[in-house]
Structures are given as C-alpha cells and as structure tokens.
Design a protein around this motif. Structure first.
Motif, PDB file in Angstrom:
ATOM      1  N   VAL A  30     -72.677   0.470 -81.333  1.00 18.76           N
ATOM      2  CA  VAL A  30     -71.596   1.142 -82.078  1.00 18.76           C
ATOM      3  C   VAL A  30     -70.250   0.952 -81.396  1.00 18.76           C
ATOM      4  CG1 VAL A  30     -70.731   3.360 -82.931  1.00 18.76           C
ATOM      5  CG2 VAL A  30     -73.184   2.828 -83.082  1.00 18.76           C
ATOM      6  N   MET A  31     -70.159   1.313 -80.131  1.00 17.42           N
ATOM      7  CA  MET A  31     -68.861   1.245 -79.463  1.00 17.42           C
ATOM      8  C   MET A  31     -68.407  -0.194 -79.206  1.00 17.42           C
ATOM      9  SD  MET A  31     -68.084   4.307 -79.789  1.00 17.42           S
ATOM     10  CE  MET A  31     -66.449   4.245 -79.076  1.00 17.42           C
ATOM     11  N   PRO A  32     -69.290  -1.124 -78.834  1.00 15.71           N
ATOM     12  CA  PRO A  32     -68.825  -2.512 -78.724  1.00 15.71           C
ATOM     13  C   PRO A  32     -68.325  -3.079 -80.060  1.00 15.71           C
ATOM     14  CG  PRO A  32     -70.835  -2.247 -77.452  1.00 15.71           C
ATOM     15  CD  PRO A  32     -70.635  -0.971 -78.246  1.00 15.71           C
ATOM     16  N   ALA A  33     -68.985  -2.691 -81.158  1.00 23.97           N
ATOM     17  CA  ALA A  33     -68.520  -3.156 -82.470  1.00 23.97           C
ATOM     18  C   ALA A  33     -67.166  -2.547 -82.804  1.00 23.97           C
ATOM     19  CB  ALA A  33     -69.542  -2.801 -83.548  1.00 23.97           C
ATOM     20  N   LEU A  34     -67.020  -1.254 -82.557  1.00 20.92           N
ATOM     21  CA  LEU A  34     -65.734  -0.606 -82.841  1.00 20.92           C
ATOM     22  C   LEU A  34     -64.624  -1.121 -81.925  1.00 20.92           C
ATOM     23  CD1 LEU A  34     -66.817   3.080 -83.583  1.00 20.92           C
ATOM     24  CD2 LEU A  34     -65.983   1.353 -85.205  1.00 20.92           C
ATOM     25  N   ASN A  35     -64.989  -1.554 -80.745  1.00 19.21           N
ATOM     26  CA  ASN A  35     -64.001  -2.106 -79.817  1.00 19.21           C
ATOM     27  C   ASN A  35     -63.359  -3.373 -80.378  1.00 19.21           C
ATOM     28  OD1 ASN A  35     -63.583  -4.139 -77.266  1.00 19.21           O
ATOM     29  ND2 ASN A  35     -62.942  -2.036 -76.830  1.00 19.21           N
TER      30      ASN A  35
END
Length: 187
Positions: A30-35
C-alpha cells in the motif's frame, strides 16, 4: 480447562497474526504504491482508508492482540502451565508496545491528516504529505515488526502448551479394562 486455555491462546495468536499481516501489507504494497502517486492521491486515499478501517472486523483483531493475550495469560496462571504463561507474557508485552505505537504515533498522524480537511481544499498538499508520509511509514514498519515478533512468540506458546499437554497425557496412568483383567485372572 485445557480447551478454554488453548482457545484463548489461539485467539491471541490469530488476532496478532492478522494484524501483523495487515501492517506488513501496508509496508510492502500500500505505502510503496502510494509513494509513487502525487500528493493529492496519497492524501485522499489515506484519508479514506483511515475512515473505512475503523470497522468491527478490524477492531476485534486489533484490540484482540492485547485483549486475547490478557485472557490467555489469565487462563494460564496455574503452576502447572507456567512455562506457557511466560511465553504469553512476553508476547503480551510486545503486543502492548505495538498497540502503543499505533495509538500514540500512527493514529495521531492519521488524525492530523484528517484535520487537513478535504483534499480539494488543501492549499499546500506537499506540506501535508511531508508531515505525514515518512513518519507514518516508519511507525507502521515498527508496529509490523513488533506484532510479527509477538505472533512468533505466541506460536511458541502454542507449541509449549501442546508439549505440556502431551507430557501430562503420557504421565497419566493408563486405563485398564477391569472386566477383561478380572476375567483373565480367574482362568
């Protein structure tokens, strides 16, 4: 009593594993994608996630990491199950620390993000993101590691509980069939 003890221990292990997996999923997808998205998308998605995640399924699992661990510890207070209790207490301490990370660090960042208001009305999206993302990711990784460690310790507690049960069973006198023994003694 054994079944109740194991049920509480399984509930503690399951809730801890589920929450560890959830936070692991954030850290690895989730967070790597949102990054890789722009400021507007990250803020909008995280604001929405922070609303929908507060639901009964999540809350039972999240609160269960500590609640079920406390219950399992309380049910293992007997002298005969002390070895299992030690494992449970270690896991409980780790779960409490992880719970504190979430409550004291991630949740305030979530609240700060929510307080920024609707994404369409935020004047400086980059500043709001900068005040949120790096710290939230760092604390999420910490709580994922902590809950994973607690999960492993609870798996150890289940193993020890099973070993203790096996030892109890093997130490118990074997039942004999009185009528067969009596019959053969009379022949």
């Amino acid at each position: 009593m054994f079944a109740l003890r194991i049920a509480a221990l399984v509930a503690a292990t399951l809730s801890t594993g589920l929450i560890a997996g959830l936070f692991y999923g954030y850290a690895n997808s989730v967070m790597p994608a949102l990054n890789r998205t722009d400021d507007r998308v990250l803020i909008d998605v995280m604001q929405k996630i922070n609303v929908v995640i507060i639901n009964p399924v999540f809350m039972i699992g999240f609160l269960g990491t500590v609640g079920f661990s406390v219950l399992a510890a309380a049910l293992h207070l007997g002298k005969d199950v002390r070895a299992t209790l030690i494992w449970i207490i270690v896991a409980l301490v780790i779960n409490v620390i992880a719970f504190g990370v979430t409550s004291g660090l991630n949740v305030p960042l979530n609240n700060q993000l929510e307080a920024a208001g609707d994404v369409s009305g935020i004047a400086d999206l980059a500043a709001v993101r900068a005040q949120f993302e790096a710290d939230w990711v760092k604390w999420n990784i910490l709580r994922a590691v902590l809950h994973t460690a607690a999960f492993l310790v609870l798996c150890g507690a289940l193993f020890v509980a099973g070993m203790q049960r096996g030892e109890e069973k093997s130490a118990a006198p074997q039942a004999t069939y009185g009528t067969q023994q009596n019959f053969s003694n009379t022949l």
